[in-house]
Design a protein around this motif. Structure first.
Motif, short mmCIF file in Angstrom:
data_model
loop_
_atom_site.label_atom_id
_atom_site.label_comp_id
_atom_site.label_asym_id
_atom_site.label_seq_id
_atom_site.Cartn_x
_atom_site.Cartn_y
_atom_site.Cartn_z
N VAL A 10 -29.21 -31.78 16.25
CA VAL A 10 -29.70 -30.46 15.83
C VAL A 10 -28.48 -29.66 15.40
N TRP A 11 -28.24 -29.60 14.12
CA TRP A 11 -26.96 -29.12 13.63
C TRP A 11 -26.69 -27.65 13.92
N HIS A 12 -27.72 -26.83 13.92
CA HIS A 12 -27.45 -25.42 14.22
C HIS A 12 -26.97 -25.25 15.67
N LEU A 13 -27.48 -26.10 16.58
CA LEU A 13 -26.98 -26.04 17.96
C LEU A 13 -25.59 -26.63 18.07
N ALA A 14 -25.31 -27.69 17.31
CA ALA A 14 -23.98 -28.28 17.33
C ALA A 14 -22.94 -27.29 16.84
N LEU A 15 -23.25 -26.53 15.81
CA LEU A 15 -22.31 -25.53 15.29
C LEU A 15 -22.13 -24.38 16.29
N CYS A 16 -23.22 -23.99 16.93
CA CYS A 16 -23.10 -22.93 17.95
C CYS A 16 -22.29 -23.43 19.14
N LEU A 17 -22.43 -24.71 19.49
CA LEU A 17 -21.63 -25.29 20.56
C LEU A 17 -20.15 -25.27 20.20
N LEU A 18 -19.83 -25.61 18.97
CA LEU A 18 -18.44 -25.56 18.51
C LEU A 18 -17.91 -24.13 18.59
N LEU A 19 -18.72 -23.16 18.19
CA LEU A 19 -18.29 -21.77 18.22
C LEU A 19 -18.06 -21.29 19.65
N THR B 227 -17.23 -23.10 22.18
CA THR B 227 -16.01 -23.75 22.63
C THR B 227 -14.77 -23.02 22.11
N MET B 228 -14.83 -22.57 20.87
CA MET B 228 -13.71 -21.82 20.29
C MET B 228 -13.52 -20.49 21.00
N PHE B 229 -14.63 -19.82 21.35
CA PHE B 229 -14.53 -18.56 22.09
C PHE B 229 -13.81 -18.78 23.43
N SER C 99 -17.05 -30.66 25.78
CA SER C 99 -18.36 -30.49 25.17
C SER C 99 -18.99 -31.86 24.94
N SER C 100 -20.30 -31.91 25.02
CA SER C 100 -21.00 -33.16 24.76
C SER C 100 -22.07 -32.90 23.71
N TYR C 101 -21.89 -33.55 22.61
CA TYR C 101 -22.88 -33.33 21.55
C TYR C 101 -24.17 -34.09 21.78
#
Length: 604
Positions: free
Chosen positions: A224-233, A235-237, A420-422
């Motif tokens: 689910v790419w929108h969740l993967a991108l939010c997970l990356l964000l 993590t960056m925070f 993180s675990s995708y």
């Protein structure tokens, strides 16, 4: 359930203080020039409050209070806070502050139990994986709230035929469903109403859009790419906040630890102005309180469990946060400040939640109990649904999910922010989150804390530990310590054993809603729990094999403090921990500490 850079983590967990180079993040004014200290007492208090106050305060406590007698639930809740919460929080704070070490090196006090510290690390590693995903959910909903109308306010194009904007209700007359009643028809008593199983827009949005949920754990599904991108964000925070360890995270918490209270106040004020708010609060903690619930053992179990988990005892974070204090910091007073603030936050947040849920029930003309959910259902289905009914709904929704984001980040700072675990961003991700929560973040912690109490109070020695605390706080009277002795030696361990036995006896396989987990999923959950706990006997056996002498002499040696157990700085060791005194009180030789090269990046 977290704050620190990789350098701080290595110094804290694995390296010998005698050979640690000065951390580049240490300030000149720090008492401990090798590990560093908090820049101020405020930063420590805010960081610890942010660590303790987590998502469970927002989405679990209000539901438990409602389910277990409303206001009556506060009696067992605060009783358990006094006999387990505060004593254990005080114990962990003092343990970490005395030696300025984290949850592995503190077991220099009892080398045989160093595996308990490693098990705590394993719990934090695994739980931080899914906690970061929950932050990603909050981020996604916050971004989705920038739309008007809110995307879950109605059954839009993404919905299926089971989606209904308005609950359809049937009236049960003498055991027979006689007609279809609309919400405008109020001649049917609420006790006779039957709601047919339609899905609200917020429920379908959560399943079909946000999660894109599969049919079960067996069906992995696509990313689910929108969740993967939010997970990356997210993590960056977290990484940005931890870039300089406590020196940077200590500044971030000025915002992340205080902003949630601002939002709760705003939501509460708005909620109290709405029709039906009083009904919601009455169900939560008002006249609907049921004192007869106090006779049910389950209520006391829920109170003890909520107190225990909401303070994040047994994770290792409390010890680590305290380890960066000055040696003579009054951690006794701090323990009261943090634990009472945590409890007060739970109660206060419930008013904001139930006032708006009461308004939602008023609009739907349903009993409040029909709209209340817990956990993910409250945070991502029921409450968003209620917010969508308010004027200027995108504003209130954005504030709510931004609050969840800051609460989650605060707790994650002391966790493994960059782990993180995708797999959690697949269509089956919510099932993995539920599996970890059920098996890792529950009764495993009870075992770890039970061993922690046994190690400190019965093996290391409660009286010896009290003398260590007095080196930091000054001498106290026998009467002062009497209550803490009763709690540490008897009340707290007995309550934990009771909860643990009960939890295992009443264990039911995990599920998500109506979706049951397959046998291999349950087996995997048990395997995760066993993997964590196995570190305890493995490390104990390893040390026994490396020790010298007869089996009894080896065991006795490993149940005694090692030569490295003492206050971190020479100036604080005094006569009790002077080099000459230590040579006389220590056994001839201890095994070297286990150097567990765990790859992680931001933990304790």
């Amino acid at each position: 359930m977290r704050e620190y850079s990789w350098n701080s983590f290595k110094d804290l967990i694995f390296r010998n203080p005698a050979v640690v180079d000065q951390d580049p993040h240490v300030d000149d004014g720090d008492e401990n020039t090798e590990r560093g200290n908090w820049a101020s007492k405020r930063e420590y208090i805010l960081s610890t409050i942010g660590y303790a106050v987590g998502l469970g305060n927002i989405w679990r406590f209000p539901y438990l209070a409602y389910k277990n007698g409303g206001g009556a639930f506060l009696i067992p809740y605060f009783v358990m806070l006094v006999v387990t919460g505060i004593p254990l929080f005080f114990l962990e704070s003092a343990f970490g502050q005395f030696c300025s070490q984290g949850p592995i090196n503190v077991w220099r006090a009892v080398p045989l139990l160093q595996g308990v510290g490693i098990a705590m690390l394993m719990v934090t590693l695994i739980v931080s994986i899914y906690y970061n995903v929950i932050i990603a959910y909050s981020l996604y909903y916050m971004f989705a709230s920038f739309q008007s109308p809110l995307p879950w306010s109605s059954c839009f194009s993404w919905a299926d035929s089971n989606c209904s904007d308005t609950p359809t209700v049937y009236c049960n007359v003498s055991g027979v469903v006689v007609s279809n009643w609309t919400l405008e028809n109020r001649t049917c008593p609420s006790s006779d109403m039957i709601t047919i199983p339609m899905h609200s827009p917020s429920e379908q949005y959560w399943d079909r859009v946000a999660l894109q949920r599969s049919s079960g754990l067996d069906e992995t599904g696509p990313v689910v790419w929108h969740l993967a991108l939010c997970l990356l964000l997210s993590t960056m925070f977290t990484a940005a906040a931890l870039i300089r360890g406590i020196k940077s995270s200590g500044k971030v918490v000025y915002f992340t630890a205080t902003f949630p209270y601002v939002v709760i106040v705003i939501l509460l004020i708005r909620g109290l102005t709405l029709e039906g708010a009083r009904d919601g609060i009455e169900f939560y903690i008002g006249s609907q309180s049921n004192l007869t619930k106090l006779t049910e053992a389950q209520v006391w179990k829920d109170a003890a469990t909520q107190t225990f988990y909401s303070l994040s005892i047994g994770w290792g974070g409390v010890m680590t946060l305290a380890s960066y204090n000055n040696f003579h910091n009054n951690m006794f007073r701090d323990s009261f400040v943090v634990t009472l603030t945590n409890a007060g936050t739970s109660v206060f947040a419930g008013f904001a939640i139930f006032s708006i849920l009461g308004h939602m029930a008023h609009i739907y003309k349903m009993p409040v109990g029909e709209v209340v959910k817990e956990g993910f259902g409250l945070a991502f289905i029921a409450y968003p649904d209620a917010l969508s009914k308010l004027p200027i709904s995108p504003l209130w929704s954005t504030l709510f999910f931004f609050m969840l984001l800051t609460v989650g980040l605060d707790s994650q700072f002391a966790g493994i922010g960059e782990i993180s675990s995708y797999s959690h961003c697949l269509s089956a991700g919510i099932y993995w989150v539920t599996l970890i929560d059920q098996f890792v973040a529950s009764w495993v912690l009870l075992i770890l804390v039970l061993l922690e109490i046994a190690g400190v109070c019965y093996i290391y020695g409660g009286n010896r530990f009290i003398k260590d605390i007095e080196m930091m706080l000054g001498n106290k009277s026998f009467v002062f310590w009497l209550w803490w002795r009763v709690c540490w030696f008897f009340l707290s361990p007995c309550i934990i054993v009771a909860i643990l036995v009960w939890s295992l006896m009443t264990f039911t396989p995990p599920s998500y809603g109506a979706v049951k987990f397959p046998d291999w999923g349950v087996a995997l959950g048990w395997s995760m729990a066993v993997f964590i706990l196995l570190w305890i006997p493995i490390i104990a056996v390893y040390k026994l094999m490396r020790a010298e002498g007869s089996p009894w002499k080896r065991l006795k040696s490993l149940c005694s403090p090692s030569e490295e157990w003492h206050p971190y700085l020479d100036i604080h060791r005094g006569e009790r921990y002077s080099a000459e005194h230590c040579r006389h009180r220590m056994t001839p030789k201890h095994t070297p500490e286990v150097n567990v090269n765990v790859i992680t990046s931001s933990w304790l």
